[in-house]
Design an enzyme around this catalytic site. Structure first.
Site, PDB file in Angstrom:
ATOM      1  N   GLU A 109      -0.491  -2.687  -2.804  1.00  0.00           N
ATOM      2  CA  GLU A 109      -1.389  -1.551  -3.036  1.00  0.00           C
ATOM      3  C   GLU A 109      -1.835  -1.415  -4.486  1.00  0.00           C
ATOM      4  OE1 GLU A 109       0.075   2.066  -1.343  1.00  0.00           O
ATOM      5  OE2 GLU A 109       0.422   1.174   0.624  1.00  0.00           O
ATOM      6  N   HIS A 147      -4.127  -0.376  -7.429  1.00  0.00           N
ATOM      7  CA  HIS A 147      -5.190   0.621  -7.596  1.00  0.00           C
ATOM      8  C   HIS A 147      -5.846   0.457  -8.970  1.00  0.00           C
ATOM      9  CE1 HIS A 147      -3.826   3.358  -4.083  1.00  0.00           C
ATOM     10  NE2 HIS A 147      -4.915   2.698  -3.772  1.00  0.00           N
TER      11      HIS A 147
END
Length: 299
Positions: free
Chosen positions: A272, A274
């Site tokens: 994940e 970002h």
């Protein structure tokens, strides 16, 4: 505390654990002190990674700190999405926060503007805010729905992604807004950054594309190999290319201004990634699974 244990190491990518997996490193920026600062969105904290020994110092702030950016006053400014405030922290760790004019606005993106103030998006209120380093706030209507990331453009205006308006917006410092609709439906743009070519580059998380828009509003889109890669944040690298995170595939991508694409795998496809920023001549990105990744810029 020191949480800088190296977790993953290849020829181009190294990862460093900086928090537990539930803290959620989200966005990051280099501070005026030369350190790497990052938000811990689920811990309600902002952290500093020392550039010399990698030691991590955690500072409690308001709930939901999201995007962070250096300010013209030497402090770091960040949005507090869940407390609906704008936070400020000095390199020494002194923290303060300010309320936008619109309550429950969901502040998300933030950037230093061309006018010596910080500009931020109020995603839930379809507004763009401006805050001086003294804390004086003003607001303007966004040129479309759900303004997300925001950056200063080469034309002296602010440019933002309009995630639910499927457009890129331009806002002058006196509040005049224009929206440029994207050619691809459902593109859902998020990240945006000024490129070295005088254009703005942005991510299309819904379409798996990287977009480029000139200050005149001409748009070009570049499809990624995996349409489900969900590109999220983007920044200009020290090598004259644009670098971006692929949240859906656990990779960091690179696109040259001529559209040539490349990417780097992180340790896990579900890491994940970002936020992404330049620090110490390399690209660093925040992994919500508890690490920061450093990607070497190719020679």
């Amino acid at each position: 505390m020191n949480e800088s244990n190296e977790r993953y190491d290849t020829d181009s990518v190294r990862e460093f654990a900086v928090s537990d997996p539930d803290a959620g490193p989200y966005a990051l920026a280099e501070g005026s002190d030369g350190a790497l600062w990052f938000t811990l969105v689920h811990r309600g904290a902002v952290a500093r990674r020392d550039p010399d020994d990698g030691r991590v110092t955690v500072h409690p702030v308001g709930d939901g700190p999201t995007v962070i950016a250096p300010g013209p006053d030497g402090a770091l400014w960040f949005t507090e999405y869940r407390t609906h405030r704008i936070g400020r922290i000095t390199p020494d760790g002194d923290y303060s926060s300010f309320a936008p004019l619109t309550p429950e606005g969901g502040p998300f993106g933030i950037t230093a503007g061309p006018d010596g103030a910080m500009w931020f998006t109020l995603s839930a209120a379809d507004r763009i805010g401006r805050i001086t380093v003294e804390g004086d706030v003003s607001e303007y209507a966004a040129p479309g729905a759900f303004p997300s990331a925001v950056t200063a453009g080469p034309d002296g205006a602010l440019w933002c992604t309009l995630n639910q308006g499927n457009a890129v917006g331009r806002l002058t410092t006196d509040g005049h807004g224009t929206a440029y609709r994207l050619p691809t439906e459902g593109a859902a743009p998020v990240g945006i950054a000024a490129g070295p070519d005088g254009a703005l580059w942005f991510t299309e998380i819904g379409a798996g594309r990287i977009g480029r828009i000139t200050v005149a509003g001409d748009i070009t889109e570049y499809p990624l190999t995996d349409p489900g890669s969900r590109p999220h944040a983007v920044t200009a690298g020290p090598d004259g290319a644009l670098w971006f995170t692929e949240w859906g595939t656990g990779r960091v991508g690179r696109i040259a201004v001529d559209g040539h694409l490349g990417s780097y795998a992180l340790s896990r496809t579900d890491s994940e990634p970002h936020g992404i920023a330049v620090h110490g001549g390399a690209l660093w990105c925040a992994l919500e699974t508890g690490s920061l990744a450093r990607i070497e810029v190719p020679s």
